[in-house]
Design a protein around this motif. Structure first.
Motif, mmCIF file in Angstrom:
data_model
loop_
_atom_site.group_PDB
_atom_site.id
_atom_site.type_symbol
_atom_site.label_atom_id
_atom_site.label_comp_id
_atom_site.label_asym_id
_atom_site.label_seq_id
_atom_site.Cartn_x
_atom_site.Cartn_y
_atom_site.Cartn_z
ATOM 1 N N LYS A 80 0.829 -1.199 0.000
ATOM 2 C CA LYS A 80 0.000 0.000 0.000
ATOM 3 C C LYS A 80 0.871 1.259 0.000
ATOM 4 O O LYS A 80 0.533 2.261 -0.641
ATOM 5 N N GLU A 83 -8.980 6.367 1.346
ATOM 6 C CA GLU A 83 -9.526 5.079 0.914
ATOM 7 C C GLU A 83 -8.439 4.020 0.866
ATOM 8 O O GLU A 83 -8.683 2.861 1.213
ATOM 9 N N LEU A 84 -7.228 4.396 0.449
ATOM 10 C CA LEU A 84 -6.130 3.430 0.453
ATOM 11 C C LEU A 84 -5.787 3.016 1.882
ATOM 12 O O LEU A 84 -5.518 1.847 2.150
ATOM 13 N N LEU A 120 -8.165 0.501 3.022
ATOM 14 C CA LEU A 120 -8.287 -0.683 2.167
ATOM 15 C C LEU A 120 -7.793 -1.933 2.889
ATOM 16 O O LEU A 120 -6.716 -1.944 3.486
ATOM 17 N N ALA A 133 -13.613 -5.075 -7.976
ATOM 18 C CA ALA A 133 -12.387 -4.310 -7.765
ATOM 19 C C ALA A 133 -11.354 -4.613 -8.844
ATOM 20 O O ALA A 133 -10.673 -3.707 -9.348
ATOM 21 N N HIS A 140 -12.190 7.601 -5.096
ATOM 22 C CA HIS A 140 -12.166 6.198 -5.526
ATOM 23 C C HIS A 140 -11.504 6.065 -6.894
ATOM 24 O O HIS A 140 -10.701 5.137 -7.116
ATOM 25 N N SER A 183 -7.504 -7.554 -2.790
ATOM 26 C CA SER A 183 -7.645 -6.113 -2.573
ATOM 27 C C SER A 183 -7.852 -5.360 -3.883
ATOM 28 O O SER A 183 -7.927 -4.134 -3.889
#
Length: 786
Positions: free
Chosen positions: A15, A30-31, A34, A46, A274, A356
């Motif tokens: 990440k 959002e990351l 996640l 996704a 997003h 993910s």
């Protein structure tokens, strides 16, 4: 997914690497939130979004997103009736502009028929507010500056401020340049407490009067506002206060404008965040050279030439890894530092990435499945503070795992049962593996215990594997060999180190031949299984390509037939139109000739009229005549050349070509006149005795020529007007006019002066004068021609 395993498998490092490609605060959030998903529909969506973003990155360079900050706190303040400051409003305006830009971008891709499976729906959820966005754009710049166009009053106030400041600077500048400069510490104008002041030597403080606003550290310089600018500075302060009041009013008005739309703006910001995340996933996939995994529903894992994503792909050893179809448990043996632990981490981390929505570091057509939990007991976690040995730390982890296992869990054991007595450790490892297998979970474990090699042969849905060791170089190759348990390589190493051959041969006879043959047989079966998988993937790839090629060819064939039919229909229509036009003209010509004959003006026989019509109906020029050399030579004979005799169609006069004066213009001698004529108005003729000009033939045109007795030049540029006057006077003289009127208007007088100068030098002009007062006065000139 449990946080401990995410940390152990270094999920957060992935990440962190993807984070560098984000540009929005909400994308960052959002990351940060996640985590691997555990439902097939979420994971598939996704992955499809990431694929869409990868296609956009490849074809369009990525989704156009600016740097956007989180406006949620600002919107909450609006909901309670607060007024935002200029920078906060600028941040909201940037989101609205980005919303418009992103929607236009996706609309353009839709028009280009770019196929996306998910992101069209995501992007078109953005709600544009064009009126609000336009008002914010006009009123506030990205840095929060309120523009002059925010209101008419603000623009007026700022003009006044600029005028006042200029007056102050001009007044003070006179002091810095005049006799008063000797009283200054430095001949400059500066600002203290928002006032324009002069740096005056302390001993001359009374020379300028006014107010003292500051002094230097030594006290030798006083910053004085001279009495000559006190009133101006006060006026400036009042104007600046008025400006601040108007800005506050504008900010309040803009805040009230966007307050009803806080929900839409917040939703737009979330969508943009997003899109920023999927953009970052695509950029990270490109950097990693990762591929889209196939998500299976049969709980099987097949990674083709996979490598650990945190290793350099150019140096990392790539391995094929499979799990789930023929075996759920894999036991990896081999020497230390041979790559067993990195293999465990590769399997776990790739699975976390796929779940993910990230592309994975493996070749195309790799398959992943969905695990509801991935448990990882990797590394030495002994703790002095908790009084835990290495063995105790491992057992603590395993106990927590066993309480949560399901048939859809993946367990990664590193050196299972190590840290205690080898015999007890091996027995405990076998018991743990049996318990996990009974729960239906998937297991990959590394070990040094030879008892576990036997376990791998005896237990169903279990396979041995090893990391390869090169007995020639005495170094590991880091290649994973599924189906073959690790060998000690003791005999090969001893031979290379010089142990006598007799001892090596004696030891070799003691090694079970059955064990070695079994290893070879299992290795051969696993290799065939791998080859079958690869052949299946290649066959599927060729099938997809063939189906796509067939569909493209069928589409192209249909389009070709349609185009052919359209062209034939168009050609028929054009041909029919041409025939109808020709027949119509022929009928008109024959009608005219008949009327002429009936009127007695021409003796034309009826049969000749009918023959003429038939010939006209048969007129047709084949396409190949365009390339006919005879026709080309005939056409070339009609090309204009200097000294050719021509007919000027507009005036109906004959003349002689002098020279070409442009791409399509010629200078023509008509009697005593030289005129510039376009070649489309010229027709080449042959001068004969019949059509030769007669002596003393006068050329005279009447009003029927269509030339007016006046020329209106108003609104024309100087050069354009003189060119038009020159042509007009030539035409008027040919028409036989004795006088004409040039209407040039009064204006600045430059056009009138230019025309007067031109008329003085024109030989065709007898005299000229301004018009009478009731006919325009000096706004028009009457020209008398010779």
């Amino acid at each position: 997914m449990n946080e401990k395993s995410l940390i152990t498998l270094e999920y957060f490092k992935i990440k962190q690497q993807a984070r560098q490609y984000l540009v929005t605060d909400l994308g960052q959030r959002e990351l940060a939130d996640l985590r691997p998903m555990i439902t097939s529909s979420e994971i598939r969506q996704a992955l499809n979004e990431t694929k869409d973003a990868v296609d956009i990155l490849r074809l369009k360079g990525g989704i156009p997103l600016p740097q956007i900050e989180d406006v949620k706190p600002f919107l909450k303040r609006l909901d309670i009736g607060a007024t935002l400051n200029a920078k906060e409003l600028a941040a909201v305006g940037k989101i609205l502009r980005a919303t418009n830009e992103v929607r236009r971008f996706f609309r353009g891709m839709q028009d280009d028929e770019l196929d996306l499976s998910e992101l069209y729906e995501v992007a078109f959820a953005l709600e544009t507010l064009p009126d609000v966005a336009k008002r914010l754009t006009i009123s506030i710049e990205n840095d929060g500056h309120v523009t002059d166009d925010a209101s008419g009053l603000l623009k007026s106030i700022r003009r006044q401020i600029a005028t006042t400041e200029q007056s102050i600077r001009d007044t003070l500048a006179n002091f810095t340049r005049g006799k008063s400069a000797k009283y200054l510490s430095e001949a400059v104008v500066t600002i203290r407490q928002d006032k324009y002041v002069l740096p005056v030597k302390a001993e001359y403080r009374h020379v300028f009067g006014g107010r003292v606003y500051d002094q230097s550290t030594t006290g030798q310089t006083l910053f004085i506002e001279p009495k000559q600018v006190v009133a101006l500075n006060d006026r400036l302060a009042q104007q600046e206060n008025a400006q601040n009041d108007e800005i506050r009013r504008i900010l309040q008005e803009l805040s009230e404008l966007i307050a009803p739309y806080t929900g839409e703006i917040e939703a737009n910001a979330k969508v943009l965040g997003h899109l920023d995340l999927v953009n970052a996933k695509a950029a990270y996939a490109k950097k990693l050279k990762a591929t889209e995994p196939v998500l299976t529903d049969d709980q099987t894992l097949y990674l083709r030439q996979a490598w650990h994503p945190l290793l350099d792909p150019k140096k990392a050893v790539k391995n094929d890894i499979m799990l789930g179809k023929d075996f759920k448990t894999m036991l990896i043996t081999g020497p230390n530092t041979g790559g067993k632990t990195i293999t465990l981490k590769t399997i776990g981390l790739i699975q976390l990435m796929g779940q993910s929505g990230f592309f994975i570091p493996a070749n195309e057509e790799s398959r992943i499945c969905v695990f509801d939990e991935i448990f990882a007991d990797i590394g030495d976690e002994q703790s002095i503070e908790q009084n835990l040995s290495t063995f105790s730390a491992h057992m603590t982890n395993i106990v927590s795992f066993l309480e949560q296992l399901t048939p859809r869990s993946l367990v990664l054991f590193d050196e299972l049962g190590s840290g205690t007595d080898p015999q007890e450790g091996a027995a405990l490892a076998i018991a743990i593996l049996d318990d996990v297998a009974a729960r239906g979970s998937y297991v990959v474990a590394t070990t040094h215990y030879p008892e576990l090699k036997v376990y791998g042969y005896e237990r169903p849905e279990t396979v041995n594997a090893s990391v390869e060791f090169d007995s020639e170089t005495l170094k590991p190759t880091y290649k994973l060999l599924i189906g073959i348990p690790g060998r000690s390589n003791a005999l090969d190493i001893s031979r290379r180190l010089g142990l006598p051959t007799t001892i090596i041969d004696s030891a070799t006879q003691l090694v079970s031949k059955d064990s070695q043959e079994l290893n070879n047989m299992i290795g051969d079966l696993v290799q065939k299984r791998h080859d079958a998988e690869e052949e299946k993937i290649q066959t599927h790839k060729y099938l997809v390509e063939a189906e796509q090629l067939h569909a493209d060819l069928e589409k192209a064939y249909t389009a070709l037939n349609q185009q052919r039919d359209n062209l034939l229909e168009k050609a028929k229509k054009q041909a029919n139109e041409m025939v109808e036009q020709t027949k119509h003209k022929a009928d008109q010509v024959i009608t005219d000739l008949r009327q002429m004959r009936l009127a007695g003006g021409t003796n034309v026989k009826e049969n000749r009229l009918i023959d003429a019509k038939g010939q006209l109906n048969q007129l047709h020029q084949p396409e190949n005549l365009r390339k006919n050399k005879v026709l080309k030579r005939a056409k070339k004979q009609h090309d204009l050349q200097p000294n050719d005799d021509v007919l000027v169609k507009t005036y109906g006069q004959k003349g002689v070509l002098l020279q070409k004066v442009g791409n399509h213009d010629w200078e023509v001698q008509i009697g005593i006149l030289k005129m510039k004529i376009n070649e489309n108005d010229l027709e080449k003729i042959e001068i004969t005795e019949e059509n030769a000009p007669k002596a003393r033939t006068s050329v005279k045109r009447t009003a029927s020529s269509g030339i007016s007795t006046s020329l209106d030049l108003r609104g024309q540029r100087y050069e354009e007007a003189l060119t038009n006057v020159d042509r007009y006077l030539d035409s008027a003289q040919l028409a036989g006019y004795s006088s004409v009127t040039l209407i040039h208007g009064k204006g600045t007088g430059s056009l009138r002066q230019g025309i007067t100068k031109y008329l003085k030098n024109n030989r065709a002009v007898k005299s000229f004068e301004y018009a009478s007062p009731n006919n325009g006065g000096d706004g028009a000139t009457i020209v008398y021609l010779k």
